[in-house]
Design a protein around this motif. Structure first.
Motif, PDB file in Angstrom:
ATOM      1  N   UNK A  61       0.832  -1.209   0.000  1.00 50.64           N
ATOM      2  CA  UNK A  61       0.000   0.000   0.000  1.00 50.64           C
ATOM      3  C   UNK A  61       0.867   1.259   0.000  1.00 50.64           C
ATOM      4  N   UNK A  62       1.434   1.610   1.131  1.00 50.64           N
ATOM      5  CA  UNK A  62       2.120   2.893   1.273  1.00 50.64           C
ATOM      6  C   UNK A  62       3.415   2.984   0.462  1.00 50.64           C
ATOM      7  N   UNK A  63       4.244   1.956   0.535  1.00 52.09           N
ATOM      8  CA  UNK A  63       5.580   2.022  -0.065  1.00 52.09           C
ATOM      9  C   UNK A  63       5.582   1.236  -1.376  1.00 52.09           C
ATOM     10  N   UNK A  64       4.980   1.843  -2.389  1.00 48.34           N
ATOM     11  CA  UNK A  64       4.736   1.148  -3.648  1.00 48.34           C
ATOM     12  C   UNK A  64       5.824   1.364  -4.687  1.00 48.34           C
ATOM     13  N   UNK A  65       6.803   2.215  -4.396  1.00 48.05           N
ATOM     14  CA  UNK A  65       7.772   2.621  -5.404  1.00 48.05           C
ATOM     15  C   UNK A  65       8.624   1.480  -5.934  1.00 48.05           C
ATOM     16  N   UNK A  66       9.125   1.680  -7.142  1.00 51.28           N
ATOM     17  CA  UNK A  66      10.036   0.733  -7.774  1.00 51.28           C
ATOM     18  C   UNK A  66      11.422   0.916  -7.158  1.00 51.28           C
ATOM     19  N   UNK A  67      12.003  -0.106  -6.563  1.00 52.14           N
ATOM     20  CA  UNK A  67      13.293   0.075  -5.889  1.00 52.14           C
ATOM     21  C   UNK A  67      14.429   0.469  -6.834  1.00 52.14           C
ATOM     22  N   UNK A  68      14.222   0.332  -8.138  1.00 50.50           N
ATOM     23  CA  UNK A  68      15.254   0.724  -9.106  1.00 50.50           C
ATOM     24  C   UNK A  68      15.144   2.181  -9.522  1.00 50.50           C
ATOM     25  N   UNK A  69      14.087   2.869  -9.092  1.00 46.29           N
ATOM     26  CA  UNK A  69      13.914   4.275  -9.472  1.00 46.29           C
ATOM     27  C   UNK A  69      14.866   5.161  -8.678  1.00 46.29           C
ATOM     28  N   UNK A  70      15.004   6.417  -9.100  1.00 41.79           N
ATOM     29  CA  UNK A  70      15.968   7.334  -8.473  1.00 41.79           C
ATOM     30  C   UNK A  70      15.317   8.427  -7.644  1.00 41.79           C
ATOM     31  N   UNK A  71      13.992   8.409  -7.499  1.00 44.97           N
ATOM     32  CA  UNK A  71      13.299   9.447  -6.734  1.00 44.97           C
ATOM     33  C   UNK A  71      12.949   8.946  -5.334  1.00 44.97           C
ATOM     34  N   UNK A  72      12.443   9.825  -4.480  1.00 43.74           N
ATOM     35  CA  UNK A  72      12.209   9.448  -3.071  1.00 43.74           C
ATOM     36  C   UNK A  72      11.255   8.276  -2.864  1.00 43.74           C
ATOM     37  N   UNK A  73      10.307   8.058  -3.791  1.00 43.20           N
ATOM     38  CA  UNK A  73       9.382   6.941  -3.606  1.00 43.20           C
ATOM     39  C   UNK A  73      10.093   5.583  -3.662  1.00 43.20           C
ATOM     40  N   UNK A  74      11.295   5.557  -4.187  1.00 45.65           N
ATOM     41  CA  UNK A  74      12.049   4.305  -4.281  1.00 45.65           C
ATOM     42  C   UNK A  74      12.890   4.036  -3.041  1.00 45.65           C
ATOM     43  N   UNK A  75      13.100   5.045  -2.212  1.00 46.55           N
ATOM     44  CA  UNK A  75      14.074   4.911  -1.130  1.00 46.55           C
ATOM     45  C   UNK A  75      13.702   3.826  -0.126  1.00 46.55           C
ATOM     46  N   UNK A  76      12.477   3.889   0.395  1.00 43.71           N
ATOM     47  CA  UNK A  76      12.064   2.911   1.400  1.00 43.71           C
ATOM     48  C   UNK A  76      12.002   1.504   0.823  1.00 43.71           C
ATOM     49  N   UNK A  77      11.399   1.299  -0.350  1.00 41.93           N
ATOM     50  CA  UNK A  77      11.432  -0.052  -0.928  1.00 41.93           C
ATOM     51  C   UNK A  77      12.855  -0.565  -1.168  1.00 41.93           C
ATOM     52  N   UNK A  78      13.751   0.291  -1.605  1.00 39.18           N
ATOM     53  CA  UNK A  78      15.117  -0.146  -1.867  1.00 39.18           C
ATOM     54  C   UNK A  78      15.808  -0.578  -0.576  1.00 39.18           C
ATOM     55  N   UNK A  79      15.620   0.200   0.482  1.00 45.29           N
ATOM     56  CA  UNK A  79      16.211  -0.174   1.769  1.00 45.29           C
ATOM     57  C   UNK A  79      15.590  -1.467   2.297  1.00 45.29           C
ATOM     58  N   UNK A  80      14.282  -1.613   2.121  1.00 44.88           N
ATOM     59  CA  UNK A  80      13.602  -2.820   2.604  1.00 44.88           C
ATOM     60  C   UNK A  80      14.097  -4.055   1.862  1.00 44.88           C
ATOM     61  N   UNK A  81      14.307  -3.924   0.567  1.00 46.49           N
ATOM     62  CA  UNK A  81      14.804  -5.041  -0.225  1.00 46.49           C
ATOM     63  C   UNK A  81      16.200  -5.450   0.243  1.00 46.49           C
ATOM     64  N   UNK A  82      17.050  -4.464   0.498  1.00 45.60           N
ATOM     65  CA  UNK A  82      18.401  -4.755   0.970  1.00 45.60           C
ATOM     66  C   UNK A  82      18.372  -5.409   2.350  1.00 45.60           C
ATOM     67  N   UNK A  83      17.491  -4.926   3.221  1.00 43.75           N
ATOM     68  CA  UNK A  83      17.393  -5.505   4.559  1.00 43.75           C
ATOM     69  C   UNK A  83      16.889  -6.944   4.493  1.00 43.75           C
ATOM     70  N   UNK A  84      15.905  -7.184   3.635  1.00 39.52           N
ATOM     71  CA  UNK A  84      15.378  -8.546   3.488  1.00 39.52           C
ATOM     72  C   UNK A  84      16.464  -9.486   2.982  1.00 39.52           C
ATOM     73  N   UNK A  85      17.255  -9.016   2.043  1.00 39.15           N
ATOM     74  CA  UNK A  85      18.334  -9.842   1.504  1.00 39.15           C
ATOM     75  C   UNK A  85      19.334 -10.195   2.614  1.00 39.15           C
ATOM     76  N   UNK A  86      19.626  -9.227   3.454  1.00 42.05           N
ATOM     77  CA  UNK A  86      20.554  -9.457   4.555  1.00 42.05           C
ATOM     78  C   UNK A  86      19.969 -10.430   5.580  1.00 42.05           C
ATOM     79  N   UNK A  87      18.668 -10.345   5.834  1.00 44.33           N
ATOM     80  CA  UNK A  87      18.045 -11.246   6.808  1.00 44.33           C
ATOM     81  C   UNK A  87      18.055 -12.689   6.312  1.00 44.33           C
ATOM     82  N   UNK A  88      17.743 -12.889   5.034  1.00 41.20           N
ATOM     83  CA  UNK A  88      17.792 -14.241   4.475  1.00 41.20           C
ATOM     84  C   UNK A  88      19.223 -14.768   4.515  1.00 41.20           C
TER      85      UNK A  88
END
Length: 393
Positions: A42-69
């Protein structure tokens, strides 16, 4: 109802239903996992490959998930490739390694009780790419003998694929020994660990594997997300070409919500290991086994190894009954059998027949797999229902 550790609230999907003893087929999504992934739907819908602020949270979340796995299996974050299923991860490992080897007729070795995701991929490699495939036998416990693998390894072997734990019997393969033998011949080793990751501690460094499959819906994440560990330096042919996501191995915009779900599930599993969850589940499994053998003396036979198996898995055959008929009578239980149904005809499990079980024993098999929300009360209920159903036949 509480979980095995005594501190989990009832799972909403299990309340009011039969006792769920099919965790090896799929697990209920942990509410903590669902809560963690929800904002990325819902809230954090941005494409993690984009360069604008909507991508920031998804990109960080993807990196954190990768680290957790990665943390769950002792890997580095850059060695985790997200996929949509365990079958896709197996395909990327097997096809990717075979084609990247550059050999005209690469030799691939697997074993007879592997999941169809591996066996069918091997057949496709034979049919479509001219690969030479060797399928190793197993012993009566369902295990590959290291000497058998050593005899099969050849100069043109590029990959060996042997699962960590069998989905029917829970048998744990001697992965570290098999991987070491494989490396002596200069080949790569892939391990389908779909049934093991999250149930028992695994460390890819200690195992010595090059590739390892992780599946979300086997460890309380949703269906539709998995991962492949790819040891740094291992080259694979991509399974999906395109925009370069997932290190160029699987193109397509990442499903951030599902990646977060898998990462959260991995973090919870790691905490449960510290809390002794595998041992608690094993106590419940052994209680179920003891109740059955005591009430049905001489009729209950364990399929697979006594000790070297997953702590949550009990595969037994009961003399004089068919597994599917028994479960149909014991409606208080949701579990699996040792047979497959095709057009109304039941056939014995290929896993059990490969282990030397006769057809009657294989058709009488029950796979009873426990999990996070299995309680002592569940075990008492399930045992009583199975005993009544077996005694009536």
């Amino acid at each position: 109802m509480t979980g095995p550790g005594g501190n989990l609230p009832p799972h909403p999907g299990l309340v009011g239903g039969p006792v769920y003893l099919d965790y090896n087929a799929t697990t209920p999504v942990d509410p903590r996992v669902a809560e963690a992934m929800a904002p990325y739907l819902t809230d954090f819908f941005g494409n993690p490959s984009s360069s604008h602020p909507y991508a920031d949270t998804p990109r960080r979340a993807l990196a954190e998930a990768r680290a957790e796995v990665a943390g769950l299996i002792g890997a580095g974050p850059g060695e985790i490739v997200f996929t949509a299923s365990g079958s896709e991860a197996d395909l990327l490992a097997l096809r990717g390694a075979a084609l990247a080897s550059g050999r005209h007729r690469p030799h691939v070795i697997t074993q007879v009780t592997e999941h169809p995701a591996v066996l069918e991929t091997c057949r496709a490699l034979e049919r479509l790419h001219g690969a030479r495939v060797t399928v190793l036998p197993v012993d009566r416990d369902g295990l590959v003998e290291p000497a058998t693998l050593a005899a099969a390894l050849a100069e043109d072997t590029v990959l060996v694929s042997v699962m960590a734990a069998n989905n029917e019997t829970g048998a744990l393969q001697p992965v570290a020994r098999l991987a070491a033998l494989t490396h002596e011949h200069g080949a790569l080793f892939h391990c389908d660990a779909a049934q093991a990751v999250g149930k028992i501690p695994l460390d890819v460094q200690a195992l010595g594997v090059d590739l390892l499959t992780i599946v979300g819906h086997k460890m309380y994440a949703p269906k539709g997300v998995a991962a492949l560990y790819v040891r740094d330096g291992v080259e694979l042919e991509p399974v999906v070409h395109g925009g370069g996501q997932e290190y160029g191995l699987r193109a397509g915009t990442e499903n951030v919500a599902l990646a977060v779900a898998l990462g959260t599930a991995a973090r919870i599993a790691a905490a449960e290991f510290t809390d002794g969850a595998p041992a608690r589940v094993a106590v419940l499994r052994d209680d179920l086994h003891q109740r059955l053998t005591s009430a049905l003396p001489g009729r209950v036979h364990l399929n697979g190894p006594q000790k070297n198996r997953l702590p949550n898995t009990l595969n037994v055959s009961i003399d004089g009954v068919l597994g599917h008929a028994l479960l149909a009578t014991a409606g208080q239980i949701a579990a699996s059998t040792g047979s497959a149904c095709h057009s109304g005809t039941h056939t014995p499990s290929p896993v059990l027949t490969a282990m030397g079980a006769d057809p009657a024993r294989a058709l009488g098999a029950l796979r009873l797999s426990l999990g996070r929300w299995t309680t002592p009360e569940d075990i008492e209920t399930a045992a009583a229902a199975l005993i009544r159903a077996a005694a009536a036949r």
